[in-house]
Design an enzyme around this catalytic site. Structure first.
Site, PDB file in Angstrom:
ATOM      1  N   LEU A  69       2.166 -12.633  -3.954  1.00 29.53           N
ATOM      2  CA  LEU A  69       4.165 -12.971  -4.149  1.00 29.53           C
ATOM      3  C   LEU A  69       4.601 -12.128  -3.355  1.00 29.53           C
ATOM      4  CD1 LEU A  69       2.975 -13.344  -8.305  1.00 29.53           C
ATOM      5  CD2 LEU A  69       2.774 -15.365  -6.370  1.00 29.53           C
ATOM      6  N   GLY A  70       4.866 -11.148  -2.977  1.00 33.14           N
ATOM      7  CA  GLY A  70       5.789 -10.202  -2.447  1.00 33.14           C
ATOM      8  C   GLY A  70       5.450  -9.012  -2.229  1.00 33.14           C
TER       9      GLY A  70
ATOM     10  N   GLY B  42       7.175  -4.714  -3.082  1.00 35.89           N
ATOM     11  CA  GLY B  42       8.377  -4.096  -3.787  1.00 35.89           C
ATOM     12  C   GLY B  42       8.436  -2.625  -2.593  1.00 35.89           C
ATOM     13  N   GLY B  43       8.923  -1.813  -2.931  1.00 35.34           N
ATOM     14  CA  GLY B  43       9.306  -0.764  -2.205  1.00 35.34           C
ATOM     15  C   GLY B  43       8.382   0.283  -3.188  1.00 35.34           C
TER      16      GLY B  43
ATOM     17  N   GLY C 282       4.724  -1.417  -3.561  1.00 33.03           N
ATOM     18  CA  GLY C 282       3.747  -2.240  -3.810  1.00 33.03           C
ATOM     19  C   GLY C 282       3.658  -3.487  -3.456  1.00 33.03           C
TER      20      GLY C 282
ATOM     21  N   VAL D 166       2.831  -7.349  -4.931  1.00 33.45           N
ATOM     22  CA  VAL D 166       2.503  -7.912  -5.894  1.00 33.45           C
ATOM     23  C   VAL D 166       1.101  -9.755  -5.620  1.00 33.45           C
ATOM     24  CG1 VAL D 166       3.375  -9.411  -7.527  1.00 33.45           C
ATOM     25  CG2 VAL D 166       4.459  -7.686  -7.372  1.00 33.45           C
TER      26      VAL D 166
ATOM     27  N   LYS E 148       0.559  -5.958  -9.548  1.00 36.19           N
ATOM     28  CA  LYS E 148       1.569  -5.264  -8.767  1.00 36.19           C
ATOM     29  C   LYS E 148       0.620  -4.026  -8.218  1.00 36.19           C
ATOM     30  CE  LYS E 148       5.495  -2.119  -8.760  1.00 36.19           C
ATOM     31  NZ  LYS E 148       6.719  -2.334  -9.127  1.00 36.19           N
TER      32      LYS E 148
ATOM     33  N   ASP F   3      17.858  -0.730 -10.181  1.00 38.41           N
ATOM     34  CA  ASP F   3      16.655  -1.190  -8.358  1.00 38.41           C
ATOM     35  C   ASP F   3      17.418  -2.905  -9.360  1.00 38.41           C
ATOM     36  OD1 ASP F   3      16.331  -1.851  -6.554  1.00 38.41           O
ATOM     37  OD2 ASP F   3      14.593  -1.495  -6.460  1.00 38.41           O
TER      38      ASP F   3
END
Ligand code: NAG
Ligand code: NAG
Ligand code: NAG
Length: 679
Positions: free
Chosen positions: A359-360, A362-363, A365, A367, A382, A484
């Site tokens: 799905l995406g 991040g900094g 990990g 997801v 995640k 964040d």
């Protein structure tokens, strides 16, 4: 305890080695040491020490070489008896021959008149119980028979004690002879002159002595009462090389025979000694003594190396276990412990973390979208990056922080997992994905996305995030700084309600003001970071408010925040742009053109000005989240902001007049040292 274990680990191989050496020595000693034994008399138990043929056995404390007088006929018999261990007589390679002394007590009892036939001390090749020539009775002395007489294959040496003259060449009926593969002696001497009578049922002592070095054979024979000359002087003394007709290993023993005249051939005592000749076994033993220390050292060294790796592995495992337990404890200790998942369930849910389900990123990990089998529920999983303990800290922060928070605009945490060094967190799945994708998707030419994010929805998102942040800063038990806030951390549910997520950097702040260590790290995302955070190097509620301001402008204008630069007081493009419009009184033009002017102008202007107020370079001039929320709901008036964008000045000073009502300084704000729990 551990030390004791270590010592026994090390000493065990050494002990083992010594035991092995000892066993080898015992075994090899039996093989190679000189053959020596003494029997002052014989008992039935000694029979196991001997190899015997049919008519030989131990009885009446003596070896009966051709049976006894227990009723059975002893006519025409022959018998042999050997000591069971062989004698290493000579060594071909080294060309040496052993020396031996064989002393025995003969007792010959006549059973007929005259008596017969003879008793002999023999050396033969190694052989079994049945290895006596057939029909070797009578004159054949039990050493050969008519067909083997004189053949070198007989392989026999005998010192005969003859009591009968059975053929022409036989000397007399009381003599000693030396026989080699034949009954015709190479040397024979009568005993009669010496006062020795073999066949009188009295003990006669005989001694066969061979010197392997000079290769001289000597035979002594004397009565027990005869000392002196007879004892000192051999009856036979002759050069003889036994190795020229005998095999290297021989058996030592006796043979005897009876014929039509017969006698009891008894040996009442026997002493045998021989010298050791260093043979091949000995050579290999020498090698063993050289090799054993080398092997020992090697074994100990390798043992040490193994031990080192084992203990290191153990330590590592303990550390992992420690961490594991730590995470478990820290999470379980938090008030609302979320569900703990099994790694295999999450693997199944995400198709073994199939890249198609991403799905995406991040900094900390990636997801994945997943489907929990037992609930048939869609989730976002995640998966933290594997490296570093940072992941574990982020997981704890995330699970313990959100686990305790409950707000409709905060992403709901379902569970977590820590297994095989994998850190995972499970959230509710948001069907509309992250906010940034929807705002900026028209750049990828997706018309539908733009339409879906109309003004009402954007306003709703801004209000939702404001509520969430107000809850974090002021509404919950412990003040939480998100640290964040950005579009990619905001998820949209099916109704386009905003849900703030990614609490990886979030930290709680002790409201009671107890001082813990404060963090010096700068966290957050470039573009959303308040200018002062570069100087103070820590998070405050004001830095969260600044990021919220950037987010508001971003959502309203449909523009990315752009990068920050120092010249503009760490400002960014979207702030500069909107402020410029505000300066010329056309702030409304900053609204996203894609909305095609379909929005409530008054509301839009309020949102933009609030955004600018939150992005004020002076943190003291920014409204609190509480005020911001009140402005959005119309409960509070907009703060006055200067038409010219103020420059960032460090250190900042509180000018204090413009601040919206209702704010008082609280923990976590700039003016007070922010107290952080966690790291
Ligand atoms: C013993 O051997 C001799 C000669 O070989 C023979 O004449 C005699 O009959 C034998 N005696 C017995 C009892 O077998
Ligand atoms: C045999 O006996 C003699 C005399 O007692 C002695 O000198 C010699 O060393 C002995 N040899 C062995 C091998 O025992
Ligand atoms: C036995 O063999 C030898 C030769 O080694 C021979 O001289 C002798 O006559 C033989 N004795 C008998 C009884 O056959």
């Amino acid at each position: 305890m551990y030390h004791l274990g270590k010592i026994s680990y090390l000493t065990f191989p050494i002990h083992l080695l010594f035991i092995v050496i000892l066993l080898l020595e015992v075994f090899l000693d039996l093989r190679v040491d000189c053959l020596s034994f003494t029997y002052p008399s014989f008992t039935k138990e000694n029979e196991n020490d001997f190899i015997t043929t049919d008519h030989s056995y131990i009885a009446f404390n003596a070896i009966q070489v051709t049976g006894d007088a227990r009723g059975a006929s002893i006519t025409n018999l022959s018998g042999r008896i050997w000591y069971s261990q062989p004698l290493n007589l000579w060594n071909r390679k080294k060309n040496i021959t052993t020396s031996f002394n064989s002393t025995f007590v003969i007792n010959i009892k006549p059973e007929s008149d005259p008596s017969g036939e003879e008793l002999a001390f023999i050396l033969t090749k190694e052989s079994g119980p049945d290895s006596i020539p057939n029909n070797s009775y009578g004159q054949w002395l039990g050493i050969v028979n008519a067909s083997t007489n004189g053949s070198s294959t007989s392989n026999i040496f005998a010192v005969e004690f003859d009591t009968r003259k059975s053929y022409l060449d036989d000397l007399d009926d009381n003599h000693v002879g030396i026989d080699i593969n034949s009954i015709n002696p190479v040397n024979q001497v009568s005993l009669t002159d010496r006062g020795v009578n073999l066949s009188r049922a009295i003990d006669v002592i005989a001694s066969v002595r061979y010197d392997g070095e000079s290769k001289i054979l000597k035979v002594y024979t004397f009565m027990t009462n005869q000392t002196g000359d007879n004892e000192r002087n051999p009856i036979i003394s002759m050069p003889l090389d036994l190795s020229s007709f005998l095999s290297e290993d021989v058996l030592v023993g006796f043979s005897a025979s009876t014929g039509i005249y017969n006698q009891l051939n008894c040996i009442k005592a026997w002493n045998f000694t021989s010298t050791e000749i260093g043979n091949d076994h000995k050579v290999s033993l020498l090698w063993l003594w050289i090799l054993i220390p080398i092997i020992s050292v090697l074994v100990i060294f390798l043992g040490g190396v193994c031990l080192y790796f084992i203990s290191r592995k153990k330590k590592e495992r303990m550390q992992v276990l420690d961490q594991d337990e730590n995470i478990e404890i820290q999470i379980q200790n938090s008030a609302n412990a979320p569900q703990r998942f099994q790694l295999k369930d999450l693997k199944r849910a995400t198709g073994n973390f199939d890249p198609k389900n991403i799905l995406g990123r991040g900094g900390c990990g990636v997801v994945f979208k997943g489907l929990l089998a037992d609930h048939n529920k869609e989730v976002a999983v995640k998966k933290f990056f594997k490296d570093s303990s940072q992941g574990a800290k982020d997981l704890i922060a995330e699970v313990t922080t959100i686990g305790n928070l409950h707000h409709k605009n905060l992403v709901k945490l379902i569970g977590w997992c820590y297994e095989s060094n994998e850190l995972l967190v499970v959230y509710e799945f948001m069907p509309n994905g992250s906010l940034d994708r929807l705002i900026f998707c028209e750049e990828k030419g997706e018309i539908r996305g733009r339409l879906r994010l109309n003004w009402e929805r954007r306003h709703g998102i801004i209000c939702g995030i404001a509520q969430a942040l107000d809850y974090l800063h002021n509404g919950c038990q412990k003040r939480v700084l998100h640290r964040d806030i950005k579009a990619s951390n905001i998820m949209l549910d099916s109704e386009f309600n905003a849900q703030l997520g990614d609490f990886g950097l979030a930290r709680t702040v002790q409201v009671n003001g107890k001082t813990h260590h404060s963090t010096k790290e700068i966290a957050g995302t470039i573009g959303y970071m308040a200018p002062e955070s570069f100087h103070i190097g820590r998070a405050t509620v004001e830095t969260d408010v600044f990021a919220f301001g950037v987010l508001v402008l971003e959502v309203a204008c449909g523009r990315k925040p752009g990068k920050q630069n120092e010249e503009n007081g760490y400002s960014n493009r979207v702030i500069e742009c909107v402020w410029d419009m505000y300066k010329i009184g056309r702030i409304i033009d900053a609204i996203d053109v894609k909305l095609e002017r379909e929005f409530d102008e008054e509301q839009a202007e309020c949102v933009l000005i609030l955004g600018l107020a939150c992005c004020h370079p002076n943190p003291y001039e920014r409204p609190s989240m509480k005020t911001a929320l009140q402005i959005l709901t119309g409960e509070s008036v907009l703060p006055n902001i200067p038409t010219e964008r103020p420059a960032f000045v460090w250190p900042v000073r509180a000018q204090s007049t413009n601040k919206a009502a209702g704010d008082s300084l609280q923990e976590g704000q700039l003016t007070q040292i922010t107290v952080l729990s966690g790291r």
